[in-house]
Design an enzyme around this catalytic site. Structure first.
Site, PDB file in Angstrom:
ATOM      1  N   GLU A   1      -5.659   3.267   2.147  1.00  0.00           N
ATOM      2  CA  GLU A   1      -6.200   4.499   1.562  1.00  0.00           C
ATOM      3  C   GLU A   1      -7.659   4.817   1.901  1.00  0.00           C
ATOM      4  O   GLU A   1      -8.481   4.994   1.006  1.00  0.00           O
ATOM      5  CB  GLU A   1      -6.025   4.452   0.036  1.00  0.00           C
ATOM      6  CG  GLU A   1      -4.577   4.240  -0.368  1.00  0.00           C
ATOM      7  CD  GLU A   1      -4.372   4.057  -1.877  1.00  0.00           C
ATOM      8  OE1 GLU A   1      -5.362   3.994  -2.616  1.00  0.00           O
ATOM      9  OE2 GLU A   1      -3.205   3.996  -2.291  1.00  0.00           O
TER      10      GLU A   1
ATOM     11  N   GLU B   1       6.046   2.000   0.095  1.00  0.00           N
ATOM     12  CA  GLU B   1       5.979   1.938  -1.373  1.00  0.00           C
ATOM     13  C   GLU B   1       6.885   3.014  -1.951  1.00  0.00           C
ATOM     14  O   GLU B   1       6.445   3.910  -2.665  1.00  0.00           O
ATOM     15  CB  GLU B   1       4.538   2.134  -1.853  1.00  0.00           C
ATOM     16  CG  GLU B   1       3.563   1.153  -1.222  1.00  0.00           C
ATOM     17  CD  GLU B   1       2.149   1.221  -1.820  1.00  0.00           C
ATOM     18  OE1 GLU B   1       1.973   1.839  -2.879  1.00  0.00           O
ATOM     19  OE2 GLU B   1       1.233   0.655  -1.213  1.00  0.00           O
TER      20      GLU B   1
HETATM   21  C1  GLA Z   1      -1.058   2.325  -4.314  1.00  0.00           C
HETATM   22  C2  GLA Z   1      -1.337   0.943  -3.814  1.00  0.00           C
HETATM   23  C3  GLA Z   1      -0.411  -0.066  -4.394  1.00  0.00           C
HETATM   24  C4  GLA Z   1      -0.169   0.169  -5.851  1.00  0.00           C
HETATM   25  C5  GLA Z   1       0.304   1.564  -6.044  1.00  0.00           C
HETATM   26  C6  GLA Z   1       0.644   1.850  -7.464  1.00  0.00           C
HETATM   27  O1  GLA Z   1      -0.040   2.932  -3.714  1.00  0.00           O
HETATM   28  O2  GLA Z   1      -1.270   0.815  -2.421  1.00  0.00           O
HETATM   29  O3  GLA Z   1      -0.963  -1.331  -4.232  1.00  0.00           O
HETATM   30  O4  GLA Z   1      -1.329  -0.082  -6.581  1.00  0.00           O
HETATM   31  O5  GLA Z   1      -0.742   2.398  -5.651  1.00  0.00           O
HETATM   32  O6  GLA Z   1       0.694   0.757  -8.262  1.00  0.00           O
END
Ligand code: GLA
Length: 361
Positions: free
Chosen positions: A155, A260
């Site tokens: 990020e 994710e």
């Molecule tokens: C982001 C992070 C993850 C996690 C998610 C939500 O996507 O990359 O590590 O913290 O948020 O939990």
């Protein structure tokens, strides 16, 4: 002449049905991509009942959910806690999974001391680089040859494609990313290296990420894949937006990792997408409509959404290396607490009893 063995056919048919019943999600997509789940401590150390058999049947990859983030693994200067990491890697080896470490450099869940000296003043570039590189060497070195891929940087960009003004960026400059990838590669030349972010479906954000990644690659820095986090909702983003992101990442020369994946079925108090962890609304009845159970209609919408997402992913099985769910089952999803705390959410394919919600393969 009639083959004398024809009478065996019904038995062969019944037997093959038994085998395919025992097949999990991972087997179905074996020729396309790994199927992964992000795991917590109870799931890796065997204290959550049934977690290991669910993993064994359905998953071919695991990611550390929180346990290898800077905060938990390196809470104080010089103090590392490897209990999670060691159990996580052992679990991955036990089920022969593709093991992903998450994450080495991020603006969240990183303690304040990391950026400051003993008097509380912000570090200069060289000292912070030094700290970052030591952290990377320690983690990548400890699991060298055992962790298959690392989310090196998480990020680093804002929604409009500008640089996130994190302490990493402010104190080191843009090249904190290059230095992080170079160090990880130097310590374990075999490990795959990934840049990970949310809302990669946004064209302007994706362009910034791919420009950065292509520049690094042109300089000879190893960067294998781009992780699209995949925190989606029932109707958003559209399949077209996701498809374009897959195509662009591939076209730029990188593997696509869906890192994710989850599908939020609950209403949101504000119009937010993605995974900005700074959002944090208080618990309220109004925003928690399925406290006693999800309605069958919404559950079907969820299964339909997963069905179409996986049809899209399968179409690009040659470009996508991995599809990882952010959590093993609904009971362990972060979406029970984001963006509103204390709700009952149903974002994954396995329910709280670890039952599969719908069979779309
Ligand atoms: C982001 C992070 C993850 C996690 C998610 C939500 O996507 O990359 O590590 O913290 O948020 O939990």
């Amino acid at each position: 002449m009639k083959n004398p063995l024809y009478f065996l056919l019904p038995f062969v048919f019944l037997f093959s049905c038994q085998i395919s019943k025992a097949q999990g999600l991972k087997d179905h997509f074996e020729n396309d991509f790994y199927i992964g789940a992000a795991l917590n401590m109870r799931q890796v150390n065997g204290s959550e009942k049934g977690a290991d058999s669910l993993l064994l049947l359905h998953f071919s990859s695991i990611t550390s959910e929180n346990g290898l983030k800077w905060g938990p693994v390196h809470p104080k200067e010089g103090e590392y806690r490897f209990d999670f990491g060691d159990a996580f890697v052992e679990m991955g080896e036990k089920i022969d999974a593709f093991i992903v470490g998450h994450t080495l450099v991020w603006h969240q869940q990183t303690p304040d001391w990391v950026f400051k000296d003993s008097e509380g003043k912000f570090l200069d570039r060289e000292n912070l680089l030094n700290r970052m590189e030591n952290h990377i060497s320690t983690l990548v070195g400890r699991y060298k040859g055992r962790i298959d891929a690392w989310d090196v940087v998480n990020e680093a960009f804002e929604e409009d494609g500008s640089w996130r003004k994190s302490h990493w960026y402010n104190l080191i400059g843009e090249d904190f990313i290059e230095r992080a990838f170079r160090k990880a590669h130097e310590v374990d030349p075999e490990v795959q290296l990934i840049y990970n972010d949310y809302n990669v479906w946004k064209p302007e954000k994706r362009k910034a990420i791919l420009d950065m990644a292509k520049t690094l690659k042109a300089k000879g820095v190893r960067i294998d894949g781009i992780g699209m986090q995949g925190h989606y909702r029932l109707n958003f983003p559209s399949l077209d937006l996701i498809e374009q992101a897959i195509l662009d990442i591939h076209e730029a020369g990188f593997e696509v990792h869906i890192t994710e994946l989850d599908v939020d079925v609950l209403p949101r108090p504000s119009d937010v997408e993605g995974a900005d962890l700074s959002l944090n609304f208080a618990e309220s009845e109004e925003w928690n409509p399925y406290k006693e159970g999800i309605s069958p209609v919404v559950e079907q919408e969820l299964v339909d959404r997963y069905t179409s997402l996986f049809a899209l992913f399968k179409k690009y099985g040659d470009k996508i290396s991995r599809v990882t769910f952010w959590g093993l089952h609904d009971g362990s999803s972060w979406l029970n607490n984001w963006p509103v705390r204390g709700r009952t959410n149903y974002p994954l394919l396995f329910d709280r009893e670890k039952g599969l919600k719908g069979r779309f393969w």
